[in-house]
Write an enzyme that holds these catalytic residues in place. Structure first.
Site, PDB file in Angstrom:
ATOM      1  N   ASP A  67       0.819  -1.211   0.000  1.00  0.00           N
ATOM      2  CA  ASP A  67       0.000   0.000   0.000  1.00  0.00           C
ATOM      3  C   ASP A  67       0.852   1.260   0.000  1.00  0.00           C
ATOM      4  O   ASP A  67       2.064   1.216   0.217  1.00  0.00           O
ATOM      5  CB  ASP A  67      -0.954   0.002   1.212  1.00  0.00           C
ATOM      6  N   ASN A 136      -7.205  -2.906  14.070  1.00  0.00           N
ATOM      7  CA  ASN A 136      -8.596  -3.235  13.720  1.00  0.00           C
ATOM      8  C   ASN A 136      -8.670  -4.467  12.825  1.00  0.00           C
ATOM      9  O   ASN A 136      -9.700  -4.747  12.242  1.00  0.00           O
ATOM     10  CB  ASN A 136      -9.263  -2.027  13.041  1.00  0.00           C
ATOM     11  N   HIS A 138      -6.851  -4.928  10.074  1.00  0.00           N
ATOM     12  CA  HIS A 138      -6.592  -4.708   8.647  1.00  0.00           C
ATOM     13  C   HIS A 138      -5.296  -5.382   8.203  1.00  0.00           C
ATOM     14  O   HIS A 138      -4.382  -5.613   8.984  1.00  0.00           O
ATOM     15  CB  HIS A 138      -6.625  -3.211   8.283  1.00  0.00           C
ATOM     16  N   GLU A 143      -9.344  -2.098   5.247  1.00  0.00           N
ATOM     17  CA  GLU A 143      -9.971  -1.795   6.523  1.00  0.00           C
ATOM     18  C   GLU A 143     -11.233  -2.652   6.720  1.00  0.00           C
ATOM     19  O   GLU A 143     -11.777  -3.193   5.749  1.00  0.00           O
ATOM     20  CB  GLU A 143     -10.358  -0.309   6.551  1.00  0.00           C
TER      21      GLU A 143
HETATM   22  P1  PGA Z   1       2.308  -1.945  12.849  1.00  0.00           P
HETATM   23  O1  PGA Z   1       1.164  -1.795  11.768  1.00  0.00           O
HETATM   24  O2  PGA Z   1       3.249  -2.979  12.315  1.00  0.00           O
HETATM   25  O3  PGA Z   1       2.942  -0.593  12.903  1.00  0.00           O
HETATM   26  O4  PGA Z   1       1.662  -2.348  14.126  1.00  0.00           O
HETATM   27  C1  PGA Z   1       0.597  -2.943  11.233  1.00  0.00           C
HETATM   28  C2  PGA Z   1      -0.477  -2.517  10.278  1.00  0.00           C
HETATM   29  O5  PGA Z   1      -1.131  -1.490  10.529  1.00  0.00           O
HETATM   30  O6  PGA Z   1      -0.678  -3.220   9.285  1.00  0.00           O
END
Ligand code: PGA
Length: 241
Positions: A67, A136, A138, A143
């Site tokens: 992304d 959450n 994702h 999302e």
């Molecule tokens: P993080 O993010 O590795 O910073 O916890 C993971 C994500 O949001 O996919």
């Protein structure tokens, strides 16, 4: 799903790097699906060390990232292109032209997404997809939603993601509200998937991902359907498994 429980972030990073290094050794010209965020940083540091000591080379590797924020230039310190350059690509022998992310500067969302789909198809399939897990649930910027979106698409980031990512910006107002993300087709078509999960804030969502129903409300729950998923979780993240 194979779940490997490790003690802490340090061990998670060591095991994550070993997993990816093994893939590179088995297939030096493999396609890696890469991720940004805090979870893979330690893994990338160890991969850089493995490159420096001559154990692995990235020269024939192609990478496709999950992304990119819409509206951020690759030189913006919070863009995911910048993250990948500074956390991995600048320190190994990967050929930058063979590293792909969605084009955050393409204002036409439809074009940005169609172009990225062509890139995903053009690289000939992802051998190993690395994923972090959002608070959450994702994966990439897919999302929680009412449907599993198949292809690369433009998403409105949820408040939970904006809150989680504010730590990288001066204020929450600066966090872009939209991003381009690979959809589930790209992620699930990878031959192998590696998920890195660390910290107590992820314990509850990880339990839902592994043991809960498969639903787009918990995006990573779809990984239950993939035949080759390894989750490396530290003790805090695995506490409710
Ligand atoms: P993080 O993010 O590795 O910073 O916890 C993971 C994500 O949001 O996919």
């Amino acid at each position: 799903m194979v779940i490997k429980k490790v003690t802490d972030y340090e061990e998670l990073s060591k095991k994550g790097a070993q997993f990816i290094a093994a893939q590179i050794i088995m297939k030096p010209n493999c396609v890696l699906g890469l991720a940004t965020g805090g979870s893979p940083v330690g893994t990338y540091q160890r991969l850089i060390k493995a490159y420096q000591d001559g154990s692995i080379s990235f020269k024939d590797i192609t990478s496709v990232n999950l992304d990119e924020y819409k509206g951020l230039d690759g030189t913006h310190p919070q863009s995911y292109r910048y993250f990948m350059n500074t956390n991995l690509f600048d320190h190994v022998d990967i050929i930058k032209e063979n590293t792909y992310l969605p084009d955050g500067l393409e204002p036409d969302s439809e074009k940005a997404c169609t172009d990225y789909e062509a890139i995903i198809d053009g690289v000939g399939g992802i051998d190993l997809q690395l994923l972090g897990l959002g608070h959450n649930g994702h994966i990439g910027f897919n999302e929680p939603n009412t449907v599993f979106e198949k292809n690369t698409h433009c998403v409105e980031l949820t408040q939970s993601t904006i809150d989680a990512n504010t730590r990288y910006f001066n204020s929450s107002d600066e966090v872009p509200r939209q991003a381009y993300t690979m959809g589930y087709r790209g992620i699930l078509s990878a031959k192998k998937i590696l998920v890195l999960v660390s910290g107590s804030a992820k314990a509850s969502i990880l339990a839902q991902v592994v043991n809960g129903p498969i639903t787009p409300e918990v995006p990573a729950s779809i990984l239950q359907l993939h035949p080759d998923v390894t989750i490396i979780a530290d003790a805090e993240a695995a506490a409710l498994l």
